[in-house]
Structures are given as structure tokens and as C-alpha cells.
Design an enzyme around this catalytic site. Structure first.
Site, short mmCIF file in Angstrom:
data_model
loop_
_atom_site.label_atom_id
_atom_site.label_comp_id
_atom_site.label_asym_id
_atom_site.label_seq_id
_atom_site.Cartn_x
_atom_site.Cartn_y
_atom_site.Cartn_z
N HIS A 42 0.88 -1.19 0.00
CA HIS A 42 0.00 0.00 0.00
C HIS A 42 0.91 1.23 0.00
O HIS A 42 1.71 1.40 -0.91
CB HIS A 42 -0.91 -0.12 1.23
N ASP A 72 2.84 5.43 -6.82
CA ASP A 72 4.10 5.31 -6.09
C ASP A 72 5.32 5.18 -6.98
O ASP A 72 6.45 5.22 -6.49
CB ASP A 72 4.04 4.10 -5.14
N HIS A 114 -2.44 -2.37 -9.72
CA HIS A 114 -3.42 -1.80 -8.79
C HIS A 114 -4.67 -2.65 -8.82
O HIS A 114 -5.04 -3.17 -9.87
CB HIS A 114 -3.76 -0.35 -9.19
N1 CMC Z 1 4.74 -7.06 -10.34
C1 CMC Z 1 4.61 -8.28 -10.95
N2 CMC Z 1 3.44 -8.92 -11.07
C2 CMC Z 1 2.36 -8.34 -10.56
C3 CMC Z 1 2.41 -7.08 -9.91
C4 CMC Z 1 3.65 -6.44 -9.83
N3 CMC Z 1 3.77 -5.24 -9.25
N4 CMC Z 1 1.18 -6.73 -9.50
C5 CMC Z 1 0.38 -7.75 -9.85
N5 CMC Z 1 1.09 -8.71 -10.49
C6 CMC Z 1 0.55 -9.93 -11.10
C7 CMC Z 1 0.25 -10.98 -10.04
O1 CMC Z 1 1.36 -11.81 -9.80
C8 CMC Z 1 -0.93 -11.70 -10.65
O2 CMC Z 1 -0.42 -12.55 -11.65
P1 CMC Z 1 -1.11 -13.99 -11.92
O3 CMC Z 1 -2.49 -13.67 -12.41
O4 CMC Z 1 -0.24 -14.66 -12.91
O5 CMC Z 1 -1.12 -14.70 -10.59
C9 CMC Z 1 -1.70 -10.60 -11.36
O6 CMC Z 1 -0.71 -9.60 -11.68
C10 CMC Z 1 -2.79 -9.97 -10.51
O7 CMC Z 1 -2.20 -9.52 -9.29
P2 CMC Z 1 -2.89 -9.55 -7.86
O8 CMC Z 1 -1.82 -9.67 -6.83
O9 CMC Z 1 -3.97 -10.59 -7.88
O10 CMC Z 1 -3.58 -8.13 -7.83
P3 CMC Z 1 -4.14 -7.38 -6.55
O11 CMC Z 1 -5.24 -6.53 -7.02
O12 CMC Z 1 -4.43 -8.35 -5.46
O13 CMC Z 1 -2.89 -6.50 -6.07
C11 CMC Z 1 -1.36 -4.73 -5.80
C12 CMC Z 1 -2.75 -5.16 -6.31
C13 CMC Z 1 -1.24 -3.22 -5.88
C14 CMC Z 1 -1.21 -5.15 -4.33
C15 CMC Z 1 -0.28 -5.42 -6.67
O14 CMC Z 1 -0.42 -5.00 -8.02
C16 CMC Z 1 1.13 -5.15 -6.16
O15 CMC Z 1 1.62 -5.86 -5.28
N6 CMC Z 1 1.83 -4.08 -6.72
C17 CMC Z 1 3.12 -3.72 -6.20
C18 CMC Z 1 2.97 -2.90 -4.93
C19 CMC Z 1 2.48 -1.49 -5.21
O16 CMC Z 1 3.00 -0.81 -6.09
N7 CMC Z 1 1.51 -1.05 -4.40
C20 CMC Z 1 0.99 0.31 -4.47
C21 CMC Z 1 -0.44 0.35 -4.93
S1 CMC Z 1 -0.94 2.01 -5.41
C22 CMC Z 1 -0.88 2.92 -3.94
C23 CMC Z 1 -1.95 2.53 -3.01
O17 CMC Z 1 -3.11 2.83 -3.27
O18 CMC Z 1 -1.60 1.93 -1.99
#
Ligand code: CMC
Length: 430
Positions: free
Chosen positions: A270, A365, A309
Site C-alpha cells: 500500500h 508510487d 493496482h
Molecule cells: N509485479 C509483478 N506482477 C504483478 C504485480 C507487480 N507489481 N502486481 C500484480 N502482479 C501480477 C500478479 O502476480 C498476478 O499474476 P497472476 O495472475 O499470474 O497470478 C496478477 O498480476 C494480478 O495480481 P494480484 O496480486 O492478484 O492483484 P491485486 O489486485 O491483489 O494487487 C497490488 C494489487 C497493488 C497489491 C499489486 O499489483 C502489487 O503488489 N503491486 C506492487 C505494490 C504497489 O506498487 N503497491 C501500491 C499500490 S498504489 C498505492 C496505493 O493505493 O496503496
């Protein structure tokens, strides 16, 4: 459209019974499922939705995100217009009150915030209890919680006048506590608020002033931080807003509710992501190392921080504005050598099938950390810089939750998957 079309008919194949459930605003009220039972004394169906992936937890009029189109609006105003024309304090007013203020209300709001920037001296004693290298976010969580003890009347969350008083106090005191967290880690004397300065100018003064009689606030950096504050002010039902609402739903005071929200923001998935992005860019170190790093992300060995996201499946509009802002800041501070790595990383990721297929774009970010670093902030301060403006959003969400008759104490159900009943075995028999 006939009334019938705003319904969903479900056939329970266990019993053959049919149920017609109303559809309101594109949702089914989860309680409607409870009437669907196999036997009369059944509990009824529940919905299972870990991490709220497809559950609306509230009705909200604060912020709209259209994740497919990359749209973000506060109270109906596009984020691009607010970033160009408004100020953070005006946006905070908008989030809390629902409308932009007229001049009289604006001036009164700014005045009220300005005269509440001082923080009780005892808070500094709490600060002195921290180790010199304590993380700034851990300190912020604790200091916010500690303010609850200074303002016991804030427990009267059903009193609108008191609610407003503490909303003002929190927005006013966040920069002071944040700046003190920074000064503590630097081993520098604390600087007290200067009410002749505006919200962001005062914050910069408390952060960076040394022996000079008057700290000169650079107008470009002041404006850049103000815009960053606007962009971070709210983001509807994210993890930390949900924490503020969930804790606030027990009628805990706003200081404790916001301490919980700050704790939620701390995590690297986050608000801690801006810090993680900078550490990642440093680790990559050189553009030639990017392809290997991207391969590791695709293998699932690590995440490309600042990408992806839950809601945006398009370019995060905040990231677009911040990218432009970065260039303005670097003209003052000198170029940030990590920018080249960030730009190349973005280019490679946006053209890579793995990221394209999953609709992973830069989020807020990805570039903000580069600006913070160039302005002289250590990485531990990055999530704190997110928390200061987000307090306005948390407070807007918290107030809305309290005013919503449909809300009750947040208390999810579970699917129990543990052991059935078993008898206690004395320790010498195990
Ligand atoms: N790098 C590589 N792969 C990713 C990433 C990433 N940053 N984000 C998602 N994926 C992949 C994930 O492995 C999954 O792949 P598969 O379908 O093959 O299993 C797919 O994309 C969907 O990801 P998810 O984890 O199910 O998506 P989510 O909605 O649960 O997670 C997130 C959203 C923001 C936590 C995630 O994208 C992430 O960890 N990003 C990196 C951390 C980040 O930048 N966070 C800041 C968010 S914006 C500021 C805020 O509002 O907090």
C-alpha cells in the site's frame, strides 16, 4: 425497463426453490442470500469474498475511480483539475464537506487549521522513547494513537461539533508530527510551527530549517509537494480507508481510527510501496540490469513495485501528473540518477506481454519516491508523506461511515475450516 428487470432470479439446485432478489445500484444486498436455505434451521447462504475483491462495503459519495478508464474524481471534480487549480487545504475541505468552499468558508478553514498546528509538548517525550533509527511510520502510528489520550472528548464521535473540532486538529497536526519524526531520526532539534506560513511551507520549514533566522521556502518545491498532497488525499475504499472505517465502526475515537489507517498504509503493498520503489531502483542500479530484474518479476520471484493496482487497469492518472511534476522538481534539485532507470523500466514493462496481459501500469508510487528523494527526504519518510494528506480522505470516509444508517460495527463472517469438537488431553498424555 420493467421492475422485473432489476432483479436476479436464483434457483437453488439443492432444493429446487427459486428466489428473486432485487438489484440495487448494480449490487445484491448480501443479506438477501440468507433466505436461501437447504433446511428450515440452516443459517442460510453467505457470500465468500476474501480481500473484498467484489464486495461493496458502503455507499460513498467521496471519491470515484473508474479503473478501466483511468479516472479519479474527488466529489465529482477530476483529479487533473484539482491538481492544476486547487490547494491541498481546499481539497481537504472538499473531501470533508462535500463541496468547494466559498472565500469566507475557505479562509475560516485555513485559519482553523493554522491555529491548531501545535502539538502537545508531552508528545515529544513519547518521541524521545524511540530508538534513533526507529522507522518514521512506526513513530507516526504511535504518535497519532497517543493524541487520543490528550483529547478524551474525541470519544464523543456522535457529536458533530466535536467531530469537526478533531478533524481540524488531525489535519493541522499531521505535518508537525511528521516533521518531528524526521528531525528525531536526524538528531536535529525540533522546529515549531510558524503560523505565518501556509500548510506546506510550514511543513517544509519544520523539516529543513537549521540556523537561518528565516527559512526560505522554494516556491516550486512547495507547489510540487502541495500537488503531491492533493493527489494522495483520497482513494475510496483502499486498505487504509477500510481500516479507518472498520476501527471507527466500533466508535473508537478518530485518533485511534487514524492510527489504524496509518498502520495499514505502512505496508509495502500500500503506502509503503513508494519506499519499496526507491529501494528497488537502487538495487537495479543500472539500466543494463533491467531485463534480468523484469524476468525475476515475471517468474514471481519479486514484484515490480509501483506497478499494478486492484482497481486501475489503465494508467493511474496520478502517476501521469507526478511524472510531469518530477521534471519540474529536477530542474531545481538537479536530475535524479534513478530517473533514467525508472523511465527505462516503465518502457520495458509497458511493452512486455506479462504486464500488458495483466493490465499492470505504473501507479502513484512509481515516480513519487524520486521526487521525495530529490527534495531531501530519506526513504523512511516516503509513506509518512503519503499519510499526511491521506488523513483528509480517511476523515471524510470515517465521517461518512458514522453518518450512514446502514453501517454497523464491521464484523465479517467466516467459513470455519478447523477441527471438530475434541476433548482436552492433559500435557503428560500428549
Ligand atoms: N509485479 C509483478 N506482477 C504483478 C504485480 C507487480 N507489481 N502486481 C500484480 N502482479 C501480477 C500478479 O502476480 C498476478 O499474476 P497472476 O495472475 O499470474 O497470478 C496478477 O498480476 C494480478 O495480481 P494480484 O496480486 O492478484 O492483484 P491485486 O489486485 O491483489 O494487487 C497490488 C494489487 C497493488 C497489491 C499489486 O499489483 C502489487 O503488489 N503491486 C506492487 C505494490 C504497489 O506498487 N503497491 C501500491 C499500490 S498504489 C498505492 C496505493 O493505493 O496503496
Amino acid at each position: 425497463m420493467s421492475d422485473n428487470e432489476d432483479t436476479l432470479t436464483i434457483r437453488d439446485n439443492r432444493t429446487g426453490n427459486e428466489f428473486t432478489l432485487p438489484i440495487t445500484d448494480g449490487t445484491i444486498n448480501a443479506m438477501e442470500f440468507r433466505q436461501i436455505k437447504e433446511k428450515e434451521d440452516d443459517f442460510g447462504l453467505m457470500v465468500y469474498d476474501p480481500a473484498f475483491k467484489n464486495t461493496a462495503s458502503c455507499r460513498s459519495a467521496v471519491t470515484l475511480i473508474d479503473g478501466d478508464k483511468g479516472i479519479l474524481r474527488y466529489r465529482g471534480y477530476p483529479i487533473e483539475q484539482l491538481a492544476e487549480h486547487s490547494t491541498f487545504l481546499e481539497v481537504a475541505y472538499l473531501l470533508i464537506h462535500g463541496d468547494l468552499p466559498n472565500q469566507v468558508d475557505h479562509d475560516a478553514w485555513v485559519h482553523d487549521i493554522t491555529i491548531h498546528t501545535y502539538v502537545h509538548q508531552f508528545v515529544l517525550r513519547a518521541m524521545d522513547g524511540f530508538k534513533w533509527d526507529a522507522h518514521a511510520m512506526g513513530k507516526m502510528v504511535s504518535l497519532l494513537g497517543s493524541l487520543s489520550t490528550f483529547y478524551p472528548d474525541s470519544k464523543n464521535v456522535r457529536d458533530p461539533a466535536l467531530r469537526h473540532e478533531h478533524i481540524v486538529k488531525i489535519i493541522a497536526k499531521m505535518p508537525t508530527m511528521a516533521a518531528w519524526c524526521f528531525r528525531h531520526s536526524q538528531g536535529r532539534p525540533y522546529v515549531y510551527p510558524d503560523n505565518d506560513l501556509d500548510y506546506v511551507g510550514n511543513f517544509l520549514n519544520m523539516l529543513f530549517r537549521m540556523a537561518e533566522p528565516r527559512y526560505e521556502v522554494n516556491p516550486v518545491l512547495r507547489k510540487a509537494l502541495d500537488v503531491l498532497f492533493i493527489l494522495h488525499a483520497d482513494h475510496e475504499q483502499n486498505c487504509s480507508a477500510n481500516a479507518a472505517r472498520a476501527v471507527g465502526s466500533s466508535e473508537a475515537d478518530p485518533y485511534c481510527s487514524l492510527a489504524a489507517a496509518t498502520a495499514a498504509l505502512y505496508g509495502p503493498l500500500h503506502g509503503g510501496a513508494n519506499e519499496a520503489v526507491l529501494r528497488m531502483l537502487r538495487e537495479i542500479g543500472d539500466v543494463k540490469n533491467i531485463p534480468a530484474f523484469v524476468d525475476n518479476c515475471k517468474n514471481g520471484e519479486q514484484r515490480l513495485m509501483g506497478f499494478g493496482h486492484r482497481v486501475y487497469k489503465n494508467y493511474d492518472p496520478r502517476a501521469r501528473i507526478i511524472k510531469g511534476l518530477a521534471h519540474e522538481v529536477f530542474e531545481i534539485t538537479g536530475n535524479n540518477p534513478l530517473l533514467e532507470i525508472a523511465l527505462e523500466l516503465e518502457k520495458i514493462a509497458l511493452n512486455d506481454e506479462y504486464f500488458v496481459k495483466r493490465k499492470l501500469y505504473p501507479n502513484v508510487d512509481f515516480y513519487s519516491g524520486l521526487i521525495y528523494q530529490s527534495m531531501g527526504f530519506p526513504v523512511e519518510m516516503f509513506p509518512v508523506l503519503f499519510a499526511i494528506p491521506r488523513a483528509a480522505g480517511w476523515l471524510a470516509q470515517w465521517s461518512e461511515m458514522l453518518a450512514d444508517d446502514a453501517q454497523k460495527i464491521a464484523r465479517p463472517r467466516q467459513i470455519y475450516v478447523g477441527a471438530g469438537e475434541r476433548s482436552y488431553i492433559p500435557i503428560d498424555k500428549r
